[in-house]
Design a protein around this motif. Structure first.
Motif, PDB file in Angstrom:
ATOM      1  N   THR A  26       0.984  -1.134   0.123  1.00  0.00           N
ATOM      2  CA  THR A  26       0.104  -0.067  -0.016  1.00  0.00           C
ATOM      3  C   THR A  26       1.105   1.151  -0.109  1.00  0.00           C
ATOM      4  N   ASP A  27       0.525   2.547   0.369  1.00  0.00           N
ATOM      5  CA  ASP A  27       1.200   3.629   0.223  1.00  0.00           C
ATOM      6  C   ASP A  27       1.756   4.024   1.506  1.00  0.00           C
ATOM      7  N   VAL A  28       1.500   3.191   2.482  1.00  0.00           N
ATOM      8  CA  VAL A  28       1.979   3.451   3.828  1.00  0.00           C
ATOM      9  C   VAL A  28       2.862   1.985   4.174  1.00  0.00           C
ATOM     10  N   ASP A  29       3.843   2.205   5.145  1.00  0.00           N
ATOM     11  CA  ASP A  29       4.933   1.076   5.222  1.00  0.00           C
ATOM     12  C   ASP A  29       4.371   0.161   6.221  1.00  0.00           C
ATOM     13  N   GLY A  30       3.239   0.359   6.998  1.00  0.00           N
ATOM     14  CA  GLY A  30       3.018  -0.477   7.673  1.00  0.00           C
ATOM     15  C   GLY A  30       1.541   0.144   8.792  1.00  0.00           C
ATOM     16  N   VAL A  31       1.560  -0.536  10.011  1.00  0.00           N
ATOM     17  CA  VAL A  31       0.363  -0.309  11.007  1.00  0.00           C
ATOM     18  C   VAL A  31       1.109   0.728  11.971  1.00  0.00           C
ATOM     19  N   TYR A  32       0.937   1.793  12.270  1.00  0.00           N
ATOM     20  CA  TYR A  32       1.453   2.747  13.125  1.00  0.00           C
ATOM     21  C   TYR A  32       0.815   2.788  14.587  1.00  0.00           C
ATOM     22  N   THR A  33       1.618   3.395  15.620  1.00  0.00           N
ATOM     23  CA  THR A  33       1.200   3.349  16.959  1.00  0.00           C
ATOM     24  C   THR A  33      -0.046   4.224  16.909  1.00  0.00           C
ATOM     25  N   THR A  34      -0.077   5.302  16.060  1.00  0.00           N
ATOM     26  CA  THR A  34      -1.173   6.208  15.864  1.00  0.00           C
ATOM     27  C   THR A  34      -0.913   6.897  14.496  1.00  0.00           C
ATOM     28  N   ASP A  35      -1.674   8.020  14.080  1.00  0.00           N
ATOM     29  CA  ASP A  35      -1.705   8.587  12.929  1.00  0.00           C
ATOM     30  C   ASP A  35      -0.355   9.676  13.063  1.00  0.00           C
ATOM     31  N   PRO A  36       0.725   9.380  12.083  1.00  0.00           N
ATOM     32  CA  PRO A  36       1.845  10.274  12.069  1.00  0.00           C
ATOM     33  C   PRO A  36       1.521  11.583  11.887  1.00  0.00           C
ATOM     34  N   ARG A  37       0.393  12.167  11.352  1.00  0.00           N
ATOM     35  CA  ARG A  37      -0.034  13.553  11.011  1.00  0.00           C
ATOM     36  C   ARG A  37      -0.387  14.053  12.271  1.00  0.00           C
ATOM     37  N   VAL A  38      -0.776  13.286  13.180  1.00  0.00           N
ATOM     38  CA  VAL A  38      -1.430  13.975  14.602  1.00  0.00           C
ATOM     39  C   VAL A  38      -0.262  13.778  15.641  1.00  0.00           C
ATOM     40  N   GLU A  39       0.655  12.674  15.539  1.00  0.00           N
ATOM     41  CA  GLU A  39       1.819  12.506  16.354  1.00  0.00           C
ATOM     42  C   GLU A  39       3.016  12.234  15.599  1.00  0.00           C
ATOM     43  N   PRO A  40       3.911  12.972  15.537  1.00  0.00           N
ATOM     44  CA  PRO A  40       5.088  12.881  14.466  1.00  0.00           C
ATOM     45  C   PRO A  40       5.957  11.628  15.249  1.00  0.00           C
ATOM     46  N   ARG A  41       5.926  11.293  16.465  1.00  0.00           N
ATOM     47  CA  ARG A  41       6.569  10.368  16.970  1.00  0.00           C
ATOM     48  C   ARG A  41       6.218   8.818  17.074  1.00  0.00           C
ATOM     49  N   ALA A  42       4.973   8.887  16.287  1.00  0.00           N
ATOM     50  CA  ALA A  42       4.074   7.539  15.885  1.00  0.00           C
ATOM     51  C   ALA A  42       5.329   6.841  15.293  1.00  0.00           C
ATOM     52  N   ARG A  43       5.280   5.447  15.684  1.00  0.00           N
ATOM     53  CA  ARG A  43       6.099   4.352  15.293  1.00  0.00           C
ATOM     54  C   ARG A  43       5.636   3.314  14.708  1.00  0.00           C
ATOM     55  N   ARG A  44       6.179   2.592  13.744  1.00  0.00           N
ATOM     56  CA  ARG A  44       5.511   1.437  12.967  1.00  0.00           C
ATOM     57  C   ARG A  44       5.750   0.322  13.961  1.00  0.00           C
ATOM     58  N   LEU A  45       4.632  -0.517  13.759  1.00  0.00           N
ATOM     59  CA  LEU A  45       4.643  -1.618  14.676  1.00  0.00           C
ATOM     60  C   LEU A  45       5.096  -2.673  13.827  1.00  0.00           C
TER      61      LEU A  45
END
Lengths: 412, 412
Positions: free
Chosen positions: B173-192
């Motif tokens: 897809t166009d994202v590289d995985g599932v994140y801890t939250t939406d990186p647009r809201v929390e830039p420190r979100a990390r990929r799980l």
């Protein structure tokens, strides 16, 4: 009340508005009580757009996958036309080539129909539906999607008309029928009310691009009355193509056909022995070059002159091959002419009127047009002339055979 | 050497260049000795373009014919990708949903898969082909073309992976995985690196739009390991979704999900009797309005307060219906709020850590964020808050649960 197969080409379904116009026309027939099968092409431009995508990836893309690709064009049209029909209260159902069981061989891109299953279509007609069929496509023995080659939707329509025993197969196009000649060359050209299959085959192969020649062959073989009509004009009855000849006996010829972009090649002094023609033409055929007219003149001295015509695009290549053949055969010089055109008169009437060819030659002679080659069949006479005289020749013959008046009579 | 099903969405095959990039990636796997089934969507924008054509004819076009129409989108992609693969020396063959026998029910536009025939695919894999399958489409019992609803290509991929017993189903897809939250809201979100099916279901339904929820259900049901990857990045291993929990035990929650555009409606003083919820929700359901959270509080005086949340678009209509119900039930006033958002923490870890909800409430309280509604399940806690506090709440919870560190650990 009749069972009709109607085929609409790419221009006739080229926009949403035109699809709506087709739906209205189908509905009028339906309101008359006719059962209708509609065969459609891809919206104009769509097939080229899809092929361009494939070519971007690979100029020599696999034929099976190109068929998967381009067959989507007709699939889009059947869905849209079905939606348009339903919208105006006309029950309709779409069918792909696969769904209606249009069986073909596996020659992808130029498949031939082997069998048409009429049961799926008749079942839907029974339910009161207009059946909207994707033209141009079929199913190979291994269930792959096939296409019949470009313009193959005409053939689809005729094959279905034969299978369901339709009363008429109507081909809607952007011209309103078959003309006595090309109106762009002779403005007094008239639409023919009827023409025979044989005449149509000669007209089509000679360059009057109204119908796919394969579909005419097919219609003749299964005796399906074929009618060419305009999808933009309401009141024209077009041209009926059938075995019958409905015209007055006075109509000796049906039309003047012609072909530009022609070239000729002559090889002098070949040994005059059986099968020499085959020997000369073999390398030409192997190079996939189509030959049209062939004339061989025996010189009486054990040699012969051999001439054939071909498409101008193949001229240079064919000349090279012929020069090689001349060397191998110990024949004389090869010469050619790539500034010629072919001019033909076509008509079943000429079988009973032996003076027809003479009238043609006289007419051209009076205009100072020299004939470089002459070839005749039962229902046509073709001559090769300098291309600069083509339009003059067409108009002179049209007048000489009174085609503007004949056509007027039969259309009344 | 593995058997992989790879699914590429519309953006990943959105141009000729991107299709070529997908072909290169598939070839690399193939060179490793893997057997590959590729499932593709329509090129991005194509489905919308086709539906717009149908809408021009009829806003309420027949679902069967819309399926005939939009299924051409995927058919174009399978042909083009097969051509691209063959061009780089990778044997490939395309299959429509019909050709591979993707059996569905007849709910056009939102069909459900009833059975997948693995024989056609296995036969082609045996021959050494990459099998390129059209996602999103199937065949109804009457042979009509069906579609699984938008985004249904994920479900196609999982269903095929289950049928052929693939080692992994990879969703590009166009994202590289599932994140801890939406990186647009929390830039420190990390990929799980990994997440369980149950967590993913909660994340997806709560608004993290990475995967179609139906495909995750399907993958869980048939225990198909699912991996979400970027089709634009080469070196990321994405997020693996499976039954196993590969993370450190320290990871109590997996992510923060949220949903904007939410609204709530409350009806006060309804009779506190069994099935009152069903009575209230019946007209809402009949109007095709989806309800999300439902909370009922008994007041101890024979009446109860009843609150539910719904999409903001349905708010006005639902309020009208609820006011009618209140009148019929002799209940009190109806009030609502259409400026709220839903905020959730999700994680299987919380089953063993009873203090998790408390941490969430404390954190939001410290930020001065009031919770209007609370709803809990075994692996998630959701709260309704004023929408203006949403971003603040997401960041506060992300920090409170140490998600930026946890994610860093597990990715190493």
């Amino acid at each position: 009340m009749a069972l009709l197969v109607q085929k609409y080409g790419g221009t006739s379904v080229g926009s949403i508005e035109r699809i709506e116009a087709v739906a209205q026309r189908v509905k009028r027939y339906r309101n008359n009580g006719d059962d209708i099968v509609v065969v459609v092409s891809a919206m104009s431009g769509e097939t080229d757009r899809l092929l361009a995508l494939a070519a971007e990836l690979d100029e020599n893309a696999c034929a099976r996958e190109k068929d998967v690709l381009v067959s989507t064009g007709e699939q889009v049209t059947i869905a849209l036309l079905s939606i348009a029909l339903q919208k105006i209260g006309c029950d309709a159902v779409s069918m792909t080539g696969d769904q209606l069981r249009m069986h073909t061989d596996d020659a992808h891109g130029k498949a031939r129909i082997t069998q048409v299953d009429d049961s799926k279509i008749l079942e839907q007609l029974q339910k009161g539906n207009v059946v909207v069929v994707a033209g141009f496509q079929g199913r190979a023995p291994d269930n792959s999607i096939t296409t019949l080659g470009r313009g193959g939707s005409d053939t689809t329509a005729v094959a279905i008309a034969a299978a369901v025993k339709a009363d008429e197969c109507q081909i809607y196009t952007d011209v309103d029928g078959v003309y006595t000649t090309d109106p762009r060359v002779e403005p007094r050209a008239r639409r023919l009310a009827s023409i025979t299959f044989e005449e149509m085959l000669e007209m089509a192969s000679l360059g009057a691009k109204v119908l796919q020649i394969r579909s005419v062959e097919f219609a003749g073989k299964y005796n399906v009355p074929l009618r060419v009509l305009s999808s933009f004009e309401e009141n024209s009855t077009g041209t009926l193509i059938s075995f019958e000849r409905k015209r007055m006996e006075s109509a000796i010829i049906s039309g003047i056909a012609f072909m530009r972009d022609t070239a000729s090649l002559t090889i002098l002094g070949v040994p005059d022995r059986p099968a020499i023609a085959a020997t000369i033409l073999e390398p030409i055929g192997q190079a996939d070059i189509d030959v049209d007219m062939i004339v061989q003149n025996s010189m009486g001295d054990g040699t012969a002159d051999f001439t054939f015509t071909l498409n101008r695009n193949d001229y240079a290549k064919a000349k090279e091959l012929l020069e090689q053949s001349a060397k191998n055969l110990g024949a004389g010089v090869v010469y050619g002419n790539d500034r010629i055109a072919k001019l033909s008169i076509v008509g079943v009437g000429m079988m009973n009127h032996p003076g027809v060819a003479r009238t043609m030659f006289d007419t051209l002679g009076q205009e100072g047009i020299n004939m470089e080659l002459i070839s005749t069949s039962e229902i046509k006479v073709s001559v090769i002339i300098d291309e600069k005289y083509l339009e003059l020749g067409v108009r002179a013959l049209h007048r000489a055979f009174g085609l503007e008046n004949v056509a007027k009579e039969e259309n009344n």
